[in-house]
Design a protein around this motif. Structure first.
Motif, PDB file in Angstrom:
ATOM      1  N   MET A 185       0.816  -1.152  -0.046  1.00 43.19           N
ATOM      2  CA  MET A 185       0.004  -0.064  -0.057  1.00 43.19           C
ATOM      3  C   MET A 185       0.927   1.237   0.133  1.00 43.19           C
ATOM      4  O   MET A 185       2.030   1.215   0.244  1.00 43.19           O
ATOM      5  CB  MET A 185      -0.932   0.071   1.106  1.00 43.19           C
ATOM      6  N   THR A 186       0.283   2.378  -0.148  1.00 42.23           N
ATOM      7  CA  THR A 186       1.107   3.489  -0.291  1.00 42.23           C
ATOM      8  C   THR A 186       1.634   4.004   1.174  1.00 42.23           C
ATOM      9  O   THR A 186       0.845   3.569   2.086  1.00 42.23           O
ATOM     10  CB  THR A 186       0.457   4.733  -1.079  1.00 42.23           C
ATOM     11  N   VAL A 187       2.640   4.990   1.117  1.00 40.07           N
ATOM     12  CA  VAL A 187       2.934   5.459   2.306  1.00 40.07           C
ATOM     13  C   VAL A 187       1.941   6.146   3.034  1.00 40.07           C
ATOM     14  O   VAL A 187       1.562   5.954   4.294  1.00 40.07           O
ATOM     15  CB  VAL A 187       4.203   6.381   2.176  1.00 40.07           C
ATOM     16  N   ALA A 188       0.851   7.039   2.214  1.00 40.91           N
ATOM     17  CA  ALA A 188      -0.091   7.784   2.810  1.00 40.91           C
ATOM     18  C   ALA A 188      -1.047   6.833   3.440  1.00 40.91           C
ATOM     19  O   ALA A 188      -1.719   6.939   4.554  1.00 40.91           O
ATOM     20  CB  ALA A 188      -0.705   8.506   1.834  1.00 40.91           C
ATOM     21  N   GLU A 189      -1.350   5.715   2.666  1.00 39.59           N
ATOM     22  CA  GLU A 189      -2.496   4.825   3.377  1.00 39.59           C
ATOM     23  C   GLU A 189      -1.810   4.075   4.421  1.00 39.59           C
ATOM     24  O   GLU A 189      -2.968   3.831   5.258  1.00 39.59           O
ATOM     25  CB  GLU A 189      -2.885   3.648   1.980  1.00 39.59           C
ATOM     26  N   GLU A 225      -6.291  14.636   0.260  1.00 41.29           N
ATOM     27  CA  GLU A 225      -6.320  15.257   1.700  1.00 41.29           C
ATOM     28  C   GLU A 225      -5.328  14.398   2.318  1.00 41.29           C
ATOM     29  O   GLU A 225      -4.310  14.864   3.019  1.00 41.29           O
ATOM     30  CB  GLU A 225      -7.633  15.164   2.374  1.00 41.29           C
ATOM     31  N   MET A 226      -5.244  13.105   2.048  1.00 42.04           N
ATOM     32  CA  MET A 226      -4.636  12.314   2.793  1.00 42.04           C
ATOM     33  C   MET A 226      -3.096  12.150   2.428  1.00 42.04           C
ATOM     34  O   MET A 226      -2.144  12.272   3.248  1.00 42.04           O
ATOM     35  CB  MET A 226      -4.918  10.693   2.356  1.00 42.04           C
ATOM     36  N   VAL A 227      -2.819  12.338   1.039  1.00 43.42           N
ATOM     37  CA  VAL A 227      -1.617  12.502   0.643  1.00 43.42           C
ATOM     38  C   VAL A 227      -0.923  13.826   1.207  1.00 43.42           C
ATOM     39  O   VAL A 227       0.193  14.015   1.553  1.00 43.42           O
ATOM     40  CB  VAL A 227      -1.403  12.494  -0.876  1.00 43.42           C
ATOM     41  N   LYS A 228      -1.802  14.890   1.024  1.00 41.32           N
ATOM     42  CA  LYS A 228      -1.266  16.146   1.626  1.00 41.32           C
ATOM     43  C   LYS A 228      -0.802  16.257   2.954  1.00 41.32           C
ATOM     44  O   LYS A 228       0.212  16.515   3.503  1.00 41.32           O
ATOM     45  CB  LYS A 228      -2.426  17.288   1.351  1.00 41.32           C
ATOM     46  N   ARG A 229      -1.807  15.511   3.828  1.00 37.54           N
ATOM     47  CA  ARG A 229      -1.378  15.465   5.132  1.00 37.54           C
ATOM     48  C   ARG A 229      -0.165  14.574   5.668  1.00 37.54           C
ATOM     49  O   ARG A 229       0.532  14.725   6.499  1.00 37.54           O
ATOM     50  CB  ARG A 229      -2.663  14.930   6.168  1.00 37.54           C
TER      51      ARG A 229
END
Lengths: 348, 503, 317
Positions: free
Chosen positions: B98-102, B120-124
């Motif tokens: 899964m991605t880093v953000a996930e 939003e998730m990637v940004k945060r």
């Protein structure tokens, strides 16, 4: 040693007891055994007798599953073996020759599976799927798609005969299961098989010849399946390649799982798998004796199996352990092994 | 050290019993905001058990845990995480596909209209990670980053979710120096924010580098807690071992090198290791030195036959031999303790007893089983000889600590009474005590006339027992040092310099 | 072969019309050879074609619809005069049937029907499975002639249409006979092995002396059950009457040995009536009904079952 085995199979014994009690509830005459026509006659005998094919398959399947494998072809191998035996006796060969030919066919099938898995490194589920699909076709080729009937009393005796009043198949599976258990536990085979199933790389680096052992376990399953195929064919005096052993591989796997053996390989108990086979047959018996319409057969079976597997699930076992541990605080050391298991579970 | 009077976490009188063993006995621990607190002890001393009791992974049998002065009783790691105690393990417990953000937001993703708001998730995620000094793209798969970065992501997740106490369980075991620096800078930022960090490791240098205080455990009991500013390594090690550490760097034993046992000529395997020559004598240790990936383990594997040689010749005691599998070499009297204990060494679910006799049994063949009594005797002998700590010979080996697993593996090979023993990183990831014992064992075996080949990245250790050292680079032997030539400096020079081979 | 043309009754009627079909070519897409009955159907179809001087192009689909569709397209391309299709499944035939229609080749379905617009095929020649059950039921009703009889029933595979229909037909036949009662009914999956296992449990649960008759949805289960009855020490055919459906050779043998009483034939001769239909169509354009029912003949101990057994064996059962 004895105590360890008993503790290992305790859940299976309890479940078997409960299912048999269920049989008694739906049919109070369940325990009655009569002696007529030179044979013992009763529902308990039926369970032991009818459980033979799955018990034989489960014996071999336990070993294959212990190596982290699976053998989906056993049902088809039964069809082949039955067909071979039938064609030998109808061609005039004796029953013994027919049995040998069928067992040889089973070993040939087993070596095919074993070589695919051990040498060509095909995943067991895929490797044995090949024979599962093709095997029944081979059986049908031998019988030309019809039921090949025979009248050789020697061969029929293997499936429908009795020895000292008890049906022959009961002897066959008990002796086969006992023999393989004995061989596996009295030699180092059992441990080496478990070792391969747990960690094949480590085992190989420790000097274990995993290839030969893998082929060997598939040979054993092939042999057991052939024996089951002969029993089934002899029982109905005919080789029915279309139906013999159909879906029975799944019952065999189920028996192994009910026996508490992990599909991920490793530690195994053949005795527990045999009890699993008896549990499945007892469940079938409940269904037959209950007189419910056949539409409910699979539903009832599924429900009972779900309950059995649920009771055996680690979460429930853990809860039972906690419940027991929380009641009387005496004898702290008595449950050593159980405690250990719990520690394992929380670790993983 | 900024010790405020109120501890953020206070454990008092924590005990934990396992069948046949007391894992923790009346252990107390105080953590103050803003400190890095090292937890030290040999394998099996109770560090992991203590952590598991604190996070609720184990149910403790006695004791209280106060968090911010209030008693807590977490039932599982999720529960303790919700209370403010986060844990990061050596093996990153994230989902690499899964991605880093996930991974960062798994379970508490920002939502919009009932859907995950990915942007939003990637940004945060980017904001959170930059707070840790990481400038990476959070929309990439976690697996595309190094272990160190994954480690930091795991820490970031734990801190975001917990925020009071962060437990790092051997976080640096698989990191290189640069990555350790990155990790430590993150840890320092966290303590500045007032977090209390528990740091578990085997590397004493790192303890002194990053920690303020250290609590030392031995055999499930607290030995003491020390302010590290005024403690010495020797003092700490002595507390851990309960005895004075014998100077490991004693004069290299005047090795009595015997006759030639193994001679390899032009031996190699395409794509694995360039052909090399090697002569091994009885009673000597050949050390294999080199960086990770230089061909140390590959050399060991080719000699042992786990990756058989495809060129060259081998003679054993003057007779030509062919080694095409571990099985064949074991029959010839070889043994190999592999580098990766877990995947290549132990058979986790088998008992310690079975693991110890496994190779001996494999060599005898399945028809000649080792009786239970005999197996027990062999195992007991080695448990005593190698001081393997366990509750019972019947327990699965995976429940042993790393150092004890390693000793059990050594026992497996010693039980086969090998003539040639190959050890690949025999001291990796084990505690100081076991470390010294294994080094001692290597020397004893050599003195008894065994021929050993040891691959190790611990040069200091290597030079104490090797009579010759083979230096490898880029899967090629570049230098052989012997006698007085052997020194760390010389090895490092050979590893580093292209012109190292000036013989 | 003489006997066969007498037995396979429909063949008799058309002797005079054979001339019309002679020289024609018919394509036959068979499902496969999954059972003895299927093999017999193939044999009889080939015999029928030979007797009538028809060239039969035979294609074995090995249980696969795509093979059947391929075979049909092949027949169309070769320009056969008619097509016989024993469909492996009911659906998915529309486009290939349309192709046959465009090529003006009549298609006759054998043994099974399809879910397609009836205008796409000429007719379907099948057995009436409900009626088969009725014949069996009527036989038992007549046999008992008012005496009380507790019946156990071995059903076919649960949910399959022959199992449903044969149960329905039998129940319909005995509905007005209060002396006949089905006391136990369970599936034997149409197999000999399961027939035996389930009969064993019937015998235990009811007691052999309390069972007067067995009705099995097919002969295979009945043959298995007969063994169970014998092993339980009772005499099948006397203590327990046995009636089933299909009329496979082993059942005739059992009847000949007095171990079974009656069976209703599911004739393997679907092709005979189909050829008759074609003859009539080619002669004067007569269109058949959309469903042509084959005969469901009852065989009892009064027939020469040994002879029938030998004859049927030769059909490839």
């Amino acid at each position: 040693m004895m105590g360890g085995t008993l503790r290992r199979i305790a859940p299976q014994l309890i479940i078997l007891g409960v299912v048999i009690l269920l049989n008694f509830i739906v049919f109070p005459g369940f325990f009655s055994i009569e002696f007529q026509n030179g044979r013992l006659f009763g529902n308990i005998i039926d369970v032991l007798n009818r459980g033979a094919p799955v018990a034989l398959l489960a014996t071999g399947m336990t070993l294959v599953i212990a190596t982290k494998g699976i053998d989906l072809s056993v049902g088809a191998v039964m069809a082949i073996a039955g067909a071979v035996a039938a064609s030998v006796v109808t061609a005039g060969g004796g029953w013994f020759l027919a049995l040998l030919a069928a067992l040889a066919a089973g070993l040939a099938c087993g070596s095919w599976n074993g070589i695919l898995v051990a040498v060509f490194r095909v995943q067991p589920i895929v490797a044995t799927l090949v024979l599962m699909v093709a095997g029944r076709g081979i059986g049908q080729l031998i019988t030309e798609g019809k039921i090949m009937t025979f009248n050789d009393p020697g061969l029929i005796h293997l499936g429908a005969g009795t020895i000292l009043g008890l049906p022959t198949p009961v002897y066959i599976w008990v002796i086969m299961g006992g023999l393989i258990t004995y061989v596996v536990r009295r030699t180092a085979l059992g441990m080496l098989i478990e070792s391969i199933g747990i960690n094949e790389t480590s085992s190989r680096l420790a000097g274990i010849n995993s290839r030969v052992l893998l082929v060997a376990v598939y040979l054993v399953t092939g042999f057991c399946a052939a024996l089951a195929g002969v029993v089934v064919a002899a029982d109905i005096k005919g080789a029915d390649a279309n139906n013999a052993g159909l879906w029975m591989e799944l019952d065999a796997i189920l028996a192994v799982v009910i026996g508490g053996n992990s599909l991920l390989g490793g530690r195994f108990s053949i005795i527990a798998s045999l009890l699993g086979a008896l549990i499945i047959q007892s469940v079938n018996s409940v269904i037959l004796l209950s007189g419910m319409p056949p539409e409910f057969n699979l539903v009832i079976k599924a429900l009972l199996i779900i309950v059995i597997l649920f009771i055996q699930s680690p979460a429930v076992q853990h809860a039972i352990y906690l419940f027991r541990a929380s009641t009387p605080p005496h004898a702290p050391n008595e449950n050593g092994a159980k405690n250990n298991q719990t520690a394992k579970e929380s670790l993983s | 050290m900024s010790t405020t009077p109120e501890p953020v976490l206070q454990a008092t009188g924590v005990s934990k019993f396992f069948p046949g063993a007391i894992a923790l006995d009346d252990v107390s621990l105080s953590l103050y905001p803003g400190e890095v607190h090292a937890l030290l002890g040999e394998n099996g001393a109770g560090k992991s058990t203590l952590i598991k009791c604190l996070t609720g992974a184990y149910k403790r049998d006695a004791g209280t845990i106060l968090l911010d002065g209030k008693e807590i009783d977490p039932r599982d790691p999720q529960g303790s995480l919700a209370l403010g105690i986060g844990t990061v393990y050596q093996e990153v417990n994230l989902l690499s596909n899964m991605t880093v953000a996930e991974n960062l937001f798994l379970g508490w993703q920002p939502m919009r209209h009932g859907m995950i708001n990915n942007r939003e998730m990637v940004k945060r995620s980017k904001e959170v990670l930059s707070g840790f000094g990481l400038d990476i793209d959070p929309s990439q798969l976690l697996s595309s980053y190094s272990i160190a970065i994954q480690q930091v992501v795991a820490i970031a997740r734990a801190v975001e979710l917990a925020g009071k106490v962060l437990i790092l369980d051997e976080p640096t075991a698989s990191l290189d120096r640069e990555e350790i620096d990155l990790l430590f800078s993150v840890v320092r930022k966290l303590t500045e924010r007032g977090l209390a960090v528990v740091f578990i490791t085997h590397f004493l240098d790192q303890v002194f580098e990053i920690s303020d205080r250290a609590t030392i455990l031995r055999n499930g009991r607290i030995v003491g807690t020390r302010e590290l500013a005024n403690a010495t390594q020797t003092e700490i090690v002595t507390m851990m071992l309960g005895r004075q550490l014998e100077e490991a760097k004693k004069e290299r034993g005047k090795a009595v090198i015997g006759e030639t046992i193994l001679e390899l000529k032009n031996y190699g395997r395409r794509g694995t290791i360039e052909p090399f020559d090697m002569i091994l004598h009885k009673g000597e240790v050949i050390g294999l030195a080199g960086l990770l990936g230089s061909g140390r383990s590959e050399t060991a594997g080719v000699i042992f036959g786990s990756t058989p040689a495809d060129q060259g010749t081998a003679t054993l005691n003057g007779e030509a031999i062919k080694i095409d599998s571990p099985r064949s070499s074991i029959h010839l009297g070889f043994g190999l303790c592999p580098e990766d204990r877990k995947t290549d060494g132990i058979v986790g679910d088998l008992s310690v007893r079975e693991n110890i006799i496994l190779s001996l049994q494999a060599r005898r063949g399945w028809t000649r089983p080792i009786s239970r009594a005999k197996a027990e005797k062999i195992a007991e002998d080695y448990v005593k000889k190698l001081d393997i700590r366990l509750a019972s010979l019947d327990m699965p080996i995976r429940l042993l600590s790393g150092g004890n697993q390693q000793k059990a593996l050594l026992a497996r090979w010693l039980a086969t009474e090998p003539d040639i023993l190959i050890l690949d990183e025999p001291t990796r990831g084990i505690d100081v005590g076991a470390h010294a014992e294994i080094i001692e064992l290597i020397q004893t075996l050599r003195e008894q006339g065994m021929a050993l080949i040891v691959a190790s990245s611990e040069l200091e250790e290597l030079i104490t027992y090797s009579s010759r050292i083979v230096v490898l680079r880029d899967r090629r032997q570049v230098k052989e040092l012997q006698g007085d030539e052997i020194s760390i400096g010389a090895i490092v020079r050979s590893i580093a310099e292209e012109g190292g081979a000036q013989l | 072969m003489k006997l066969s043309s007498i037995l396979l009754a429909s063949a008799l009627v058309l002797a005079p019309m054979t001339a019309m079909a002679a020289g024609k070519t018919v394509g036959f897409s068979q499902i496969g050879s999954e059972s003895g009955w299927r093999a017999a159907e193939t044999t009889v179809t080939k015999q029928q074609a030979e007797e009538r001087g028809v060239t039969l192009k035979f294609a074995d689909a090995q249980q696969k619809q795509e093979n059947q569709i391929k075979a049909l397209r092949g027949f169309i391309a070769q320009g056969v005069d008619a097509i016989f299709l024993a469909p492996v499944v009911a659906t998915g035939w529309d486009s290939v049937l349309e192709e046959a229609q465009d090529a003006e080749i009549p298609v006759i379905l054998l043994d099974r029907k399809v879910d397609a617009d009836p205008s796409l095929y000429m007719t379907a020649v099948t057995s009436d499975t409900v009626y088969e059950g009725e014949v069996a039921g009527n036989w038992l009703k007549d046999k008992m002639a008012g005496k009380d009889c507790r019946i156990v029933e071995l059903q076919g595979t649960t949910g399959s249409s022959p199992a449903i229909d044969r149960k329905k037909g039998f129940e319909k036949a005995i509905a007005d006979a209060s002396n006949l009662e089905i006391v136990r009914s369970q599936t034997g999956d149409f197999t000999r092995a399961q027939g035996k296992v389930v009969m064993e449990s019937f015998l235990k649960a009811e007691g052999a002396e309390n069972i007067c008759a067995l009705y099995a949805h097919n002969d295979d289960m009945a043959v298995g059950a007969i063994q169970a009855i014998k092993e339980a020490g009772a005499k099948p055919g006397e203590d327990i009457l046995v009636v089933a459906i299909d009329a496979v050779p082993d059942m005739h043998l059992a009847i000949a040995n007095g171990e079974a009483n009656a069976t209703v034939e599911l004739t393997p001769n679907m092709a005979g009536p189909a050829f008759d239909i074609l003859d009539a169509y080619w002669k004067d354009g007569t269109m058949p009904e959309k469903w042509v029912q084959t005969e469901s003949k009852l065989y009892t101990q009064d027939d020469d079952n040994n002879a029938i057994y030998e004859m049927k064996k030769s059909l490839g059962y």
